[in-house]
Design an enzyme around this catalytic site. Structure first.
Site, PDB file in Angstrom:
ATOM      1  N   HIS A 198       0.834  -1.195   0.000  1.00  0.00           N
ATOM      2  CA  HIS A 198       0.000   0.000   0.000  1.00  0.00           C
ATOM      3  C   HIS A 198       0.869   1.245   0.000  1.00  0.00           C
ATOM      4  CE1 HIS A 198       0.950  -0.076   4.237  1.00  0.00           C
ATOM      5  NE2 HIS A 198       0.189  -1.123   4.474  1.00  0.00           N
TER       6      HIS A 198
HETATM    7  P1  TYD Z   1      -2.469  -3.810   7.334  1.00  0.00           P
HETATM    8  O1  TYD Z   1      -2.569  -2.434   6.790  1.00  0.00           O
HETATM    9  O2  TYD Z   1      -2.878  -4.950   6.464  1.00  0.00           O
HETATM   10  O3  TYD Z   1      -1.015  -4.069   7.898  1.00  0.00           O
HETATM   11  P2  TYD Z   1       0.382  -4.124   7.075  1.00  0.00           P
HETATM   12  O4  TYD Z   1       0.255  -3.171   5.957  1.00  0.00           O
HETATM   13  O5  TYD Z   1       1.377  -3.693   8.059  1.00  0.00           O
HETATM   14  O6  TYD Z   1       0.594  -5.524   6.638  1.00  0.00           O
HETATM   15  O7  TYD Z   1      -3.324  -3.843   8.666  1.00  0.00           O
HETATM   16  C1  TYD Z   1      -3.809  -5.049   9.262  1.00  0.00           C
HETATM   17  C2  TYD Z   1      -5.075  -4.730  10.070  1.00  0.00           C
HETATM   18  O8  TYD Z   1      -4.757  -3.885  11.165  1.00  0.00           O
HETATM   19  C3  TYD Z   1      -6.118  -4.016   9.257  1.00  0.00           C
HETATM   20  O9  TYD Z   1      -7.396  -4.549   9.646  1.00  0.00           O
HETATM   21  C4  TYD Z   1      -6.047  -2.583   9.714  1.00  0.00           C
HETATM   22  C5  TYD Z   1      -5.524  -2.699  11.127  1.00  0.00           C
HETATM   23  N1  TYD Z   1      -4.661  -1.560  11.536  1.00  0.00           N
HETATM   24  C6  TYD Z   1      -5.148  -0.640  12.448  1.00  0.00           C
HETATM   25  O10 TYD Z   1      -6.297  -0.718  12.936  1.00  0.00           O
HETATM   26  N2  TYD Z   1      -4.322   0.384  12.835  1.00  0.00           N
HETATM   27  C7  TYD Z   1      -3.061   0.516  12.336  1.00  0.00           C
HETATM   28  O11 TYD Z   1      -2.335   1.471  12.716  1.00  0.00           O
HETATM   29  C8  TYD Z   1      -2.583  -0.441  11.380  1.00  0.00           C
HETATM   30  C9  TYD Z   1      -1.194  -0.324  10.792  1.00  0.00           C
HETATM   31  C10 TYD Z   1      -3.426  -1.467  11.017  1.00  0.00           C
END
Ligand code: TYD
Length: 143
Positions: A56
């Site tokens: 992302h």
């Molecule tokens: P995600 O964006 O998929 O994590 P990464 O990009 O690090 O692999 O996030 C995983 C889940 O956690 C998603 O449901 C959103 C939640 N989340 C939050 O609620 N707050 C946050 O600060 C982050 C990074 C994720």
């Protein structure tokens, strides 16, 4: 206007006050060791070498990542260029500007990837579709 990839990330070296008792790494926000005020901290652990996280870009958030234990790799991509940075030291940070596409992968079993961000969590500022990201970058370039 187009931003070159090299201007969108930076490897940071934090102060390590190591002595015979062990190590102590200091990170101060608000323009001291980080170029932003920390609004959010999260960490990723328990991911393995088969997992790719991230995938992302963020409209507003800037990040600094540190593998406080173990190691991982981060691929940064601005739509035209990409680079891979290995995070493998607790005093090494990786600053990522907003609007940088990122992938975190190749986590060692003991990896704890600490992430500090300039913004509170807001799903609305996450771009999770790579084609959409390319479109936005192209629009920025043409401005
Ligand atoms: P995600 O964006 O998929 O994590 P990464 O990009 O690090 O692999 O996030 C995983 C889940 O956690 C998603 O449901 C959103 C939640 N989340 C939050 O609620 N707050 C946050 O600060 C982050 C990074 C994720």
């Amino acid at each position: 206007m187009k931003r070159e990839l090299k201007d969108m990330f930076q490897v940071l070296q934090f102060k390590d006050f190591g002595d015979e008792r062990g190590n102590l790494v200091v990170i101060e926000g608000s323009g001291k060791d980080l170029p932003f005020t920390i609004e959010r901290v999260f960490y990723i652990y328990g991911s393995d070498s088969t997992v790719i996280r991230g995938n992302h870009a963020n409209l507003n958030s800037e990040f600094v990542m540190i593998n406080v234990a173990g190691k991982s790799k981060v691929k940064v991509d601005n739509g035209t260029e990409s680079e891979i940075i290995e995070l493998d030291r607790p005093m090494m940070g990786l600053y990522l500007s907003k609007m940088l596409w990122k992938e975190m992968y190749d986590f060692s079993p003991d990896s704890i990837l600490l992430v500090m961000s300039s913004e509170h969590y807001d799903e609305a500022e996450y771009i999770r579709d790579y084609d959409r990201y390319l479109e936005i970058m192209k629009e920025e370039e043409d401005e």
